[in-house]
Motif scaffolding. Structure first.
Motif, PDB file in Angstrom:
ATOM      1  N   LEU A   8       0.822  -1.204   0.000  1.00  0.00           N
ATOM      2  CA  LEU A   8       0.000   0.000   0.000  1.00  0.00           C
ATOM      3  C   LEU A   8       0.857   1.255   0.000  1.00  0.00           C
ATOM      4  CD1 LEU A   8      -2.848   1.145   0.068  1.00  0.00           C
ATOM      5  CD2 LEU A   8      -2.739   1.068   2.562  1.00  0.00           C
ATOM      6  N   ILE A   9       1.933   1.246   0.744  1.00  0.00           N
ATOM      7  CA  ILE A   9       2.844   2.397   0.757  1.00  0.00           C
ATOM      8  C   ILE A   9       3.443   2.614  -0.624  1.00  0.00           C
ATOM      9  CG2 ILE A   9       5.067   3.218   1.638  1.00  0.00           C
ATOM     10  CD1 ILE A   9       4.262   1.951   4.334  1.00  0.00           C
ATOM     11  N   ILE A  10       3.863   1.538  -1.277  1.00  0.00           N
ATOM     12  CA  ILE A  10       4.423   1.641  -2.630  1.00  0.00           C
ATOM     13  C   ILE A  10       3.382   2.224  -3.577  1.00  0.00           C
ATOM     14  CG2 ILE A  10       5.216   0.317  -4.629  1.00  0.00           C
ATOM     15  CD1 ILE A  10       6.557  -1.612  -2.628  1.00  0.00           C
ATOM     16  N   CYS A  11       2.161   1.703  -3.513  1.00  0.00           N
ATOM     17  CA  CYS A  11       1.104   2.164  -4.417  1.00  0.00           C
ATOM     18  C   CYS A  11       0.752   3.629  -4.170  1.00  0.00           C
ATOM     19  CB  CYS A  11      -0.133   1.287  -4.263  1.00  0.00           C
ATOM     20  SG  CYS A  11       0.069  -0.377  -4.886  1.00  0.00           S
ATOM     21  N   LEU A  12       0.617   3.999  -2.916  1.00  0.00           N
ATOM     22  CA  LEU A  12       0.256   5.380  -2.609  1.00  0.00           C
ATOM     23  C   LEU A  12       1.384   6.354  -2.948  1.00  0.00           C
ATOM     24  CD1 LEU A  12      -1.672   4.927   0.745  1.00  0.00           C
ATOM     25  CD2 LEU A  12      -2.618   5.414  -1.518  1.00  0.00           C
ATOM     26  N   ALA A  13       2.622   5.943  -2.707  1.00  0.00           N
ATOM     27  CA  ALA A  13       3.757   6.807  -3.041  1.00  0.00           C
ATOM     28  C   ALA A  13       3.838   7.044  -4.545  1.00  0.00           C
ATOM     29  CB  ALA A  13       5.052   6.193  -2.519  1.00  0.00           C
ATOM     30  N   CYS A  14       3.671   6.004  -5.322  1.00  0.00           N
ATOM     31  CA  CYS A  14       3.737   6.160  -6.782  1.00  0.00           C
ATOM     32  C   CYS A  14       2.538   6.930  -7.315  1.00  0.00           C
ATOM     33  CB  CYS A  14       3.850   4.802  -7.453  1.00  0.00           C
ATOM     34  SG  CYS A  14       5.478   4.060  -7.254  1.00  0.00           S
ATOM     35  N   ALA A  15       1.362   6.714  -6.745  1.00  0.00           N
ATOM     36  CA  ALA A  15       0.190   7.478  -7.178  1.00  0.00           C
ATOM     37  C   ALA A  15       0.365   8.959  -6.829  1.00  0.00           C
ATOM     38  CB  ALA A  15      -1.071   6.919  -6.532  1.00  0.00           C
ATOM     39  N   GLY A  16       0.932   9.238  -5.671  1.00  0.00           N
ATOM     40  CA  GLY A  16       1.209  10.628  -5.290  1.00  0.00           C
ATOM     41  C   GLY A  16       2.240  11.259  -6.204  1.00  0.00           C
TER      42      GLY A  16
END
Length: 103
Positions: A8-16
């Motif tokens: 989730l951290i990876i996904c949210l960081a890349c989406a941000g």
């Protein structure tokens, strides 16, 4: 920290990062368009493939939110591909605007 939290951290960081990238390139594009119009030149239309790049990168960015992949590496690579595709497409647009400004 569990594996799902890391995903989730990876996904949210890349989406941000993807969102920041869109905002930065939008501002740069608007500034270049204003300069082109101030010189009395016409602003070139964006290539049709830019829209396709943005749509596909949105799908690629959203994919790991919907599908749980086998490993963290695969999730990170897919997210990175979405971010890089957007960067390359928007950089081509900025380059086209700069060329129009020079001519």
């Amino acid at each position: 920290m569990s594996e799902n939290q890391i995903r989730l951290i990876i996904c949210l960081a890349c989406a941000g990062l993807w969102m920041v990238e869109l905002i930065v390139f939008e501002v740069r594009g608007r500034l270049l368009k204003k300069q082109i119009e101030a010189e009395g030149k016409t602003v070139p239309a964006a290539e049709s493939r830019l829209l396709m790049i943005l749509i596909i990168s949105l799908i690629v960015i959203g994919l790991p939110f919907l599908i749980r992949f086998e490993s963290l590496f695969v999730t990170a690579v897919i997210q990175a591909c979405g971010v890089m595709a957007t960067y390359i497409g928007l950089q081509e647009r900025i380059t086209a605007l700069k060329k129009a400004l020079e001519n």
